[in-house]
Design an enzyme around this catalytic site. Structure first.
Site, short mmCIF file in Angstrom:
data_model
loop_
_atom_site.label_atom_id
_atom_site.label_comp_id
_atom_site.label_asym_id
_atom_site.label_seq_id
_atom_site.Cartn_x
_atom_site.Cartn_y
_atom_site.Cartn_z
N CYS A 208 68.61 115.42 52.80
CA CYS A 208 67.21 115.55 53.24
C CYS A 208 66.45 116.61 52.44
CB CYS A 208 67.14 115.84 54.74
SG CYS A 208 68.07 117.28 55.25
N HIS B 283 67.93 120.23 59.12
CA HIS B 283 67.20 119.11 58.52
C HIS B 283 65.93 119.63 57.85
CE1 HIS B 283 66.18 114.93 57.96
NE2 HIS B 283 65.02 115.07 58.57
#
EC number: 3.4.19.12
Length: 223
Positions: free
Chosen positions: A104, A174
């Protein structure tokens, strides 16, 4: 960094990126961004003195966050919204769906550098240049199949100060990105969502993403 949806199938898996400007800049430059741009840490959005040291304009904001239940609710609520595609009408937005697990950070950098004025700093015929020139349906496949992208990413990821986790270990962090579109709209770009999410923030041509109104989108780290 993490697989935020246990049911999602990814094409491959990368080493997660450490949230370190040296690591992120290495990756960004290796992919084809001019050295005129740099990513830097922002430790507090409430510290006026610290914010005053950041070079302006700020073209994108990158946030690394724990994948808590609040984030999961936010992501799920946006995944089912038709606004993700409707909002792109008339907008020049480069959107790339995340199809590589634990990468990510890579997708946040791609969204930060391929959109808005940052795209002007992409070196012609570089990996990023080819990515921007390709169509929406081709970008994911181009990233998945590129051994050059994988090697540039691997070298940057191994430069971190902490040892990378074992390949099978999930990392509960994330990366998401916020960008300013050509018409001034601020979009949330999360590769694990189904598309860009338009926020309620609008910026003038002379305003960047360190404006107080933009920071209200989310407490973010900054590029």
């Amino acid at each position: 960094m993490d697989n935020t949806d246990a049911t999602k199938l990814y094409a491959k898996r990368f080493i997660p990126l450490e949230s370190d400007p040296l690591v992120l800049n290495d990756l960004m430059y290796g992919l084809g961004v001019s050295g005129c741009l740099t990513l830097t840490d922002v430790w507090s959005i409430d510290d006026a003195l610290q914010l005053s040291t950041i070079s302006r304009p700020v073209y994108a904001l990158i946030l690394v966050l724990p994948t808590c239940e609040e984030y999961e609710r936010h992501r799920r609520s946006n995944r089912g919204s038709s606004e993700n595609t409707e909002d792109l009408k008339g907008e020049e937005i480069v959107w790339i769906q995340q199809t590589i697990d634990m990468a990510c950070g890579l997708y946040a950098i791609l969204h930060a550098t391929c959109n808005s004025a940052t795209s002007n700093f992409i070196v012609p015929n570089s990996l990023l240049g080819k990515l921007v020139a390709s169509s929406n349906g081709e970008r994911e496949a181009l990233l998945e199949s590129s051994t050059d992208v994988e090697e540039i990413y691997r070298k940057a990821a191994l430069r971190g100060h902490t040892a990378p986790p074992p390949p099978e270990e999930e990392v509960d962090l994330h990366y998401v990105c916020f960008i300013k579109s050509p018409n001034g709209s601020v979009y949330e770009m999360d590769g694990d969502a189904i598309g860009p999410v338009k926020t309620d923030v609008m910026l003038r041509d002379d305003q960047d993403l360190l404006e107080s109104s933009a920071l209200e989108c989310s407490p973010c780290a900054c590029t």
